[in-house]
Design a protein around this motif. Structure first.
Motif, PDB file in Angstrom:
ATOM      1  N   THR A  14       3.217  21.892 -12.263  1.00 37.01           N
ATOM      2  CA  THR A  14       3.778  22.932 -12.977  1.00 37.01           C
ATOM      3  C   THR A  14       4.417  23.950 -12.536  1.00 37.01           C
ATOM      4  N   ASP A  15       4.545  24.162 -11.166  1.00 39.00           N
ATOM      5  CA  ASP A  15       5.366  25.234 -10.560  1.00 39.00           C
ATOM      6  C   ASP A  15       5.976  24.771  -9.097  1.00 39.00           C
ATOM      7  N   LEU A  16       6.809  25.156  -8.426  1.00 33.59           N
ATOM      8  CA  LEU A  16       7.442  24.929  -7.378  1.00 33.59           C
ATOM      9  C   LEU A  16       6.488  25.006  -6.066  1.00 33.59           C
ATOM     10  N   GLN A  17       5.362  25.813  -6.236  1.00 37.32           N
ATOM     11  CA  GLN A  17       4.362  25.873  -5.268  1.00 37.32           C
ATOM     12  C   GLN A  17       3.465  24.614  -5.094  1.00 37.32           C
ATOM     13  N   GLU A  18       3.193  24.087  -6.283  1.00 33.91           N
ATOM     14  CA  GLU A  18       2.299  22.942  -6.547  1.00 33.91           C
ATOM     15  C   GLU A  18       3.072  21.787  -6.073  1.00 33.91           C
ATOM     16  N   ALA A  19       4.297  21.639  -6.636  1.00 35.22           N
ATOM     17  CA  ALA A  19       5.329  20.385  -6.073  1.00 35.22           C
ATOM     18  C   ALA A  19       5.304  20.273  -4.599  1.00 35.22           C
ATOM     19  N   MET A  20       5.618  21.604  -3.783  1.00 35.46           N
ATOM     20  CA  MET A  20       5.514  21.421  -2.515  1.00 35.46           C
ATOM     21  C   MET A  20       4.349  20.980  -1.705  1.00 35.46           C
ATOM     22  N   ARG A  21       3.197  21.354  -2.504  1.00 30.13           N
ATOM     23  CA  ARG A  21       1.953  21.249  -1.969  1.00 30.13           C
ATOM     24  C   ARG A  21       1.737  19.585  -1.894  1.00 30.13           C
ATOM     25  N   ILE A  22       2.066  19.032  -3.047  1.00 33.38           N
ATOM     26  CA  ILE A  22       1.944  17.644  -3.562  1.00 33.38           C
ATOM     27  C   ILE A  22       2.696  17.051  -2.463  1.00 33.38           C
ATOM     28  N   GLN A  23       3.858  17.343  -2.004  1.00 25.89           N
ATOM     29  CA  GLN A  23       5.041  16.912  -1.088  1.00 25.89           C
ATOM     30  C   GLN A  23       4.303  16.841  -0.006  1.00 25.89           C
ATOM     31  N   SER A  24       3.755  18.072   0.648  1.00 24.35           N
ATOM     32  CA  SER A  24       3.209  18.098   1.823  1.00 24.35           C
ATOM     33  C   SER A  24       2.109  17.333   2.073  1.00 24.35           C
ATOM     34  N   ASP A  25       1.261  17.175   1.162  1.00 24.10           N
ATOM     35  CA  ASP A  25       0.088  16.290   1.147  1.00 24.10           C
ATOM     36  C   ASP A  25       0.434  14.832   1.204  1.00 24.10           C
ATOM     37  N   GLN A  56       0.908  -1.165   0.000  1.00 26.96           N
ATOM     38  CA  GLN A  56      -0.021   0.076   0.074  1.00 26.96           C
ATOM     39  C   GLN A  56       0.949   1.126  -0.016  1.00 26.96           C
ATOM     40  N   ASN A  57       2.034   1.343   0.677  1.00 29.24           N
ATOM     41  CA  ASN A  57       2.831   2.268   0.734  1.00 29.24           C
ATOM     42  C   ASN A  57       3.480   2.646  -0.387  1.00 29.24           C
ATOM     43  N   MET A  58       3.805   1.508  -1.235  1.00 27.50           N
ATOM     44  CA  MET A  58       4.637   1.649  -2.519  1.00 27.50           C
ATOM     45  C   MET A  58       3.608   2.297  -3.332  1.00 27.50           C
ATOM     46  N   LYS A  59       2.366   1.763  -3.429  1.00 23.50           N
ATOM     47  CA  LYS A  59       1.515   2.286  -4.412  1.00 23.50           C
ATOM     48  C   LYS A  59       1.177   3.716  -4.307  1.00 23.50           C
ATOM     49  N   SER A  60       1.326   4.160  -2.743  1.00 19.50           N
ATOM     50  CA  SER A  60       1.001   5.732  -2.699  1.00 19.50           C
ATOM     51  C   SER A  60       2.184   6.408  -3.003  1.00 19.50           C
ATOM     52  N   ALA A  61       3.214   5.941  -2.939  1.00 20.16           N
ATOM     53  CA  ALA A  61       4.720   6.487  -3.622  1.00 20.16           C
ATOM     54  C   ALA A  61       4.669   6.755  -5.099  1.00 20.16           C
ATOM     55  N   PHE A  62       4.373   5.717  -5.689  1.00 19.06           N
ATOM     56  CA  PHE A  62       4.157   5.780  -7.109  1.00 19.06           C
ATOM     57  C   PHE A  62       2.932   6.672  -7.547  1.00 19.06           C
ATOM     58  N   GLU A  63       2.016   6.789  -7.047  1.00 18.85           N
ATOM     59  CA  GLU A  63       0.965   7.784  -7.176  1.00 18.85           C
ATOM     60  C   GLU A  63       1.721   9.193  -6.895  1.00 18.85           C
ATOM     61  N   HIS A  64       2.322   9.414  -5.738  1.00 17.52           N
ATOM     62  CA  HIS A  64       2.925  10.650  -5.559  1.00 17.52           C
ATOM     63  C   HIS A  64       3.752  11.028  -6.439  1.00 17.52           C
ATOM     64  N   ALA A  65       4.672  10.185  -6.847  1.00 16.27           N
ATOM     65  CA  ALA A  65       5.763  10.486  -8.176  1.00 16.27           C
ATOM     66  C   ALA A  65       4.927  10.767  -9.211  1.00 16.27           C
ATOM     67  N   ARG A  66       3.749  10.322  -9.868  1.00 18.61           N
ATOM     68  CA  ARG A  66       2.944  10.671 -10.794  1.00 18.61           C
ATOM     69  C   ARG A  66       2.590  12.158 -10.861  1.00 18.61           C
ATOM     70  N   LYS A  67       1.964  12.382  -9.504  1.00 18.00           N
ATOM     71  CA  LYS A  67       1.526  13.780  -9.342  1.00 18.00           C
ATOM     72  C   LYS A  67       2.961  14.823  -9.388  1.00 18.00           C
ATOM     73  N   LEU A  68       3.980  14.218  -8.854  1.00 16.54           N
ATOM     74  CA  LEU A  68       4.984  15.164  -9.185  1.00 16.54           C
ATOM     75  C   LEU A  68       5.349  15.391 -10.284  1.00 16.54           C
ATOM     76  N   VAL A  69       5.397  14.359 -11.282  1.00 20.40           N
ATOM     77  CA  VAL A  69       5.810  14.679 -12.643  1.00 20.40           C
ATOM     78  C   VAL A  69       5.100  15.557 -13.517  1.00 20.40           C
ATOM     79  N   HIS A  70       4.029  15.735 -13.109  1.00 19.64           N
ATOM     80  CA  HIS A  70       2.863  16.690 -13.738  1.00 19.64           C
ATOM     81  C   HIS A  70       2.842  17.955 -12.820  1.00 19.64           C
TER      82      HIS A  70
END
Length: 114
Positions: free
Chosen positions: A74-85, A58-72
Motif C-alpha cells: 500500500t506504500d513505498l515503505q511496505e514495498a521496500m520491506r517486502i523486497q528486503s525480506d 522452490q525459488n520460483m515459488k518464492s518469487a511468485f509469492e513475493h510478487a503477490r505480496k508486492l501487488v498488495h
C-alpha cells in the motif's frame, strides 16, 4: 514525513494477480515435465540434477509469492520491506542450497572412488 499511499486501481491489482497465477501455472507445468523427463533418464548426475531442479522450483515459488505480496503493497515503505525480506530469504536459501548441493556432489564423488 508521511509516506504517500500507492494509488493502484483494484482492476490493475486483479490483472497482476491473474498474470502471476498464469505464469506460476506455466512454470508448474514446465517443472512437472522436466521432473518426468529426468526420471526417465537414469545416470550418475540424475540425483544432483533433480535436486537442482527442486531448488529452482522452490525459488520460483518464492518469487511468485513475493510478487503477490508486492501487488498488495500500500506504500513505498511496505514495498521496500517486502523486497528486503525477499532478498534476505533468497540469500539464506541460496546458501542452504549450495551447502546441500556441495554435500550431494561430495557424496556422489565418494561413491565413484570406492
Amino acid at each position: 514525513m508521511i509516506e504517500p499511499k500507492l494509488e493502484v486501481p483494484a482492476e490493475l491489482r486483479d490483472l497482476a494477480e491473474k498474470t502471476i497465477d498464469q505464469a506460476e501455472k506455466a512454470f508448474g507445468m514446465f517443472f512437472e515435465a522436466a521432473t518426468k523427463s529426468m526420471s526417465s533418464v537414469p545416470g550418475a548426475g540424475t540425483e544432483v540434477s533433480k535436486q537442482a531442479l527442486a531448488f529452482t522450483e522452490q525459488n520460483m515459488k518464492s518469487a511468485f509469492e513475493h510478487a503477490r505480496k508486492l501487488v498488495h503493497a500500500t506504500d513505498l515503505q511496505e514495498a521496500m520491506r517486502i523486497q528486503s525480506d525477499f532478498l534476505r530469504s533468497q540469500f539464506t536459501s541460496a546458501g542452504d542450497h549450495m551447502r546441500q548441493m556441495t554435500g550431494s556432489l561430495m557424496q556422489s564423488g565418494k561413491g565413484k572412488s570406492s
